[in-house]
Write a protein that holds these residues in place. Structure first.
Motif, mmCIF file in Angstrom:
data_model
loop_
_atom_site.group_PDB
_atom_site.id
_atom_site.type_symbol
_atom_site.label_atom_id
_atom_site.label_comp_id
_atom_site.label_asym_id
_atom_site.label_seq_id
_atom_site.Cartn_x
_atom_site.Cartn_y
_atom_site.Cartn_z
ATOM 1 N N THR A 169 29.214 46.104 69.090
ATOM 2 C CA THR A 169 28.332 45.625 68.026
ATOM 3 C C THR A 169 28.331 44.043 67.906
ATOM 4 O O THR A 169 27.424 43.152 67.947
ATOM 5 N N ALA A 170 29.665 43.837 67.770
ATOM 6 C CA ALA A 170 29.859 42.267 67.719
ATOM 7 C C ALA A 170 29.204 41.519 69.030
ATOM 8 O O ALA A 170 28.453 40.460 68.813
ATOM 9 N N GLN A 189 20.612 37.511 62.193
ATOM 10 C CA GLN A 189 21.231 38.636 61.881
ATOM 11 C C GLN A 189 20.314 39.669 60.857
ATOM 12 O O GLN A 189 20.766 39.845 59.786
ATOM 13 N N THR A 369 37.226 35.704 56.407
ATOM 14 C CA THR A 369 37.326 36.945 57.065
ATOM 15 C C THR A 369 38.491 36.564 58.016
ATOM 16 O O THR A 369 39.026 37.333 58.690
ATOM 17 N N PHE A 373 36.041 35.499 63.309
ATOM 18 C CA PHE A 373 35.260 36.794 63.378
ATOM 19 C C PHE A 373 36.209 37.802 62.967
ATOM 20 O O PHE A 373 36.054 39.154 63.472
ATOM 21 N N VAL A 378 32.619 45.301 63.730
ATOM 22 C CA VAL A 378 31.396 44.854 63.012
ATOM 23 C C VAL A 378 30.529 46.374 62.610
ATOM 24 O O VAL A 378 30.473 47.255 63.522
ATOM 25 N N GLY A 383 25.995 45.215 60.221
ATOM 26 C CA GLY A 383 25.948 44.017 60.546
ATOM 27 C C GLY A 383 27.023 43.102 60.015
ATOM 28 O O GLY A 383 27.123 42.067 60.025
ATOM 29 N N VAL A 385 30.769 41.871 59.585
ATOM 30 C CA VAL A 385 31.874 41.491 60.179
ATOM 31 C C VAL A 385 33.072 41.640 59.134
ATOM 32 O O VAL A 385 33.292 41.237 58.074
#
Length: 528
Positions: A169-170, A189, A369, A373, A378, A383, A385
């Motif tokens: 997904t990332a 996004q 975070t 990333f 993710v 969506g 993170v």
């Protein structure tokens, strides 16, 4: 006043409100919020939400935040701990029994339950004028319609490609044909926009319950995580009493543990015994003293700081002036200490926001975070993170920062606030993972020991001792580099800029605000 014939920029000066962030879209959104009737807290949350979209390598709604707030500019500073906790079933024995020597930096085991959205909603309810829907509106628009990738964002993004490739997904959301985005590219996004719309409509329940929480918990469990919907639903931030010390006429406030803020205060206490103002601000002698004070303070940080809800942290003892004076006797002006063990200090990506409004509400706000990333995990539908703040835990019995159920890890992100004579003087902060205490001290000393203006104080060259080596930025004079080597430091070029900071200085006598934003990032200060 700066030399107008040299590269650089002037500090920003205004009267009614001032915002400083590391991204121009974030600064602009916060100013728009102030001019539309919002206050400093509304503006700070709005800015953080925009950066959760346009600086996804540094921050997001899957991360944590800490806030220092001076209502109406008084010196009764309020602290809010918006950091998340480990899952309720994450025991030290489980990790040791399953062969872990440390918490990995990627994957589900690095993820603590995000605290940011709970904090944003609570702070707006308690101290804002507008709701979470208004605060998220600009971020939703950028996530849906797109935003342009800026240069520092692209620099960090490029470095994170292996991390992004580790999660499908990332990779789908943040890579273009398997490659990083470049400056000038437009990025969208849509999944994150939909998630933010849900939060705007439902508040914190839109993140910690329902479809978003289901998506995140399901993915974490697929990767072997201990997380449950109960862990998400139980997430709550806390108002806390800041810790503080006095330095050169100002009271300096920091977050208490589980935050590393007291590291900066201990450094200031140590340095208060030296006449720094008589030294060259960019010379080896001054930087040597900062390096050595930092080495002593980080040693104590790593030995004592943990979650005070579960372990005793001797804050009063660590911040006692006599203790700092005793530590200072270890520092020798003519050579580096050799008795301290080497400590490897991991970096991180973070956003820091400084806001003061017309009523002089002052907000010092930091959101992250952690590493670039985060955990690399993710949410496939949301969506989001997810952070890797659990990476900070130790897998060592009886260590104050050992992992345990429902525990907060030692946290690096630290907002700062300076006060004097009953008033807030400056919300400030310097990003950069474990570098942050050094960054806070360096900027404060530039202001208070050497009389630099706010922009000069942030622009000035930086050095950082980590893992036995001293990283020096290219702007550090060559004579200073050689001087540090003669003092016994192992000096190396910094591979990237050291940190990034913002601040707003309140001049109560003239009724003005002065803001600065770090050229090491893409951002700016804006006032009106």
């Amino acid at each position: 006043m700066r030399d107008l014939q040299q590269p650089g920029r002037s500090a920003v000066r205004a009267m009614d409100g001032l915002v400083a962030t590391s991204h121009p879209l974030s600064s602009l959104a916060a100013i728009d919020m102030l001019r539309s009737g919002g206050n400093a807290m509304d503006a700070a949350v709005c800015a953080a939400a925009v950066q959760a979209v346009v600086e996804p390598q540094s921050t997001g709604i899957g991360g944590d935040c800490f806030v220092l707030f001076a209502p109406s500019g008084n010196d009764k500073v309020i602290g809010f701990n918006g950091s998340g906790r480990s899952p309720a079933s994450a025991t030290l024995d489980w990790y040791l029994d399953n062969g872990f020597a440390e918490i990995p930096d990627l994957g589900a085991h690095a993820v603590t339950v995000p605290g940011a959205i709970d904090a944003w909603c609570r702070l707006l309810e308690d101290h804002g004028r507008k709701g979470i829907d208004a605060a998220l509106a600009p971020a939703i628009r950028y996530a849906e319609e797109g935003y342009v990738i800026l240069d520092r964002v692209a620099f960090d993004w490029d470095d994170a490609v292996p991390r992004l490739r580790s999660d499908p997904t990332a990779a789908r959301i943040f890579l273009k044909s398997g490659e990083p985005l470049r400056p000038g590219d437009v990025h969208r996004q849509p999944e994150l926009a939909a998630t933010m719309r849900t939060i705007a409509a439902k508040g914190r329940a839109g993140f910690y319950e329902g479809e978003v929480a289901d998506d995140l918990v399901r993915r974490l469990k697929e990767l072997g995580g201990h997380h449950t919907l109960g862990d998400f639903g139980a997430t709550t931030g806390d108002y806390v009493e800041p810790v503080k010390t006095h330095y050169r006429g100002l009271d300096i406030h920091q977050m208490p543990p589980n935050n590393q803020g007291l590291t900066a205060l201990l450094m200031l206490n140590i340095l208060s015994g030296f006449e720094l103002s008589k030294l060259d601000p960019n010379g080896a002698d001054r930087l040597h003293l900062e390096i050595e004070a930092g080495r002593l303070a980080y040693h104590d940080r790593d030995a004592f700081v943990g979650d005070p809800a579960l372990v005793h942290v001797p804050v009063a003892e660590l911040l006692a002036p006599a203790y700092a004076a005793r530590l200072a006797t270890s520092i020798q002006a003519d050579r580096a200490m050799t008795h301290l063990p080497r400590v490897r200090l991991p970096g991180s990506d973070t956003v820091y926001i400084s806001v003061v409004d017309r009523d002089r509400n002052a907000v010092s706000f930091i959101n992250s975070t952690y590493e670039s990333f985060g955990s690399g995990v993710v949410g496939p539908k949301s969506g989001v993170v997810l952070q890797n703040r659990g990476r900070s835990f130790r897998l060592v019995r009886d260590h104050p920062n050992a992992i345990a159920p429902g525990k907060r890890p030692m946290h690096t992100i630290m907002p700062g606030m300076a006060t004097a004579n009953g008033r807030a003087i400056m919300p400030f902060g310097v990003m950069g993972g474990s570098y942050q205490p050094v960054g806070h001290v360096h900027v404060l000393s530039n202001l208070l020991d050497f009389g630099m203006d706010p922009q000069e104080a942030i622009d000035a060259p930086r050095v950082y001792h980590n893992d036995g080596k001293v990283a020096v930025e290219r702007s550090v004079p060559s004579a200073t580099v050689e001087g540090l080597r003669r003092l016994g430091h192992d000096v190396m070029p910094a591979v990237e800029p050291l940190g990034g900071g913002q601040l707003v200085w309140i001049d109560w006598e003239n009724g003005t605000l002065t803001g600065a934003s770090d050229p090491r990032k893409d951002g700016c200060a804006i006032g009106y």
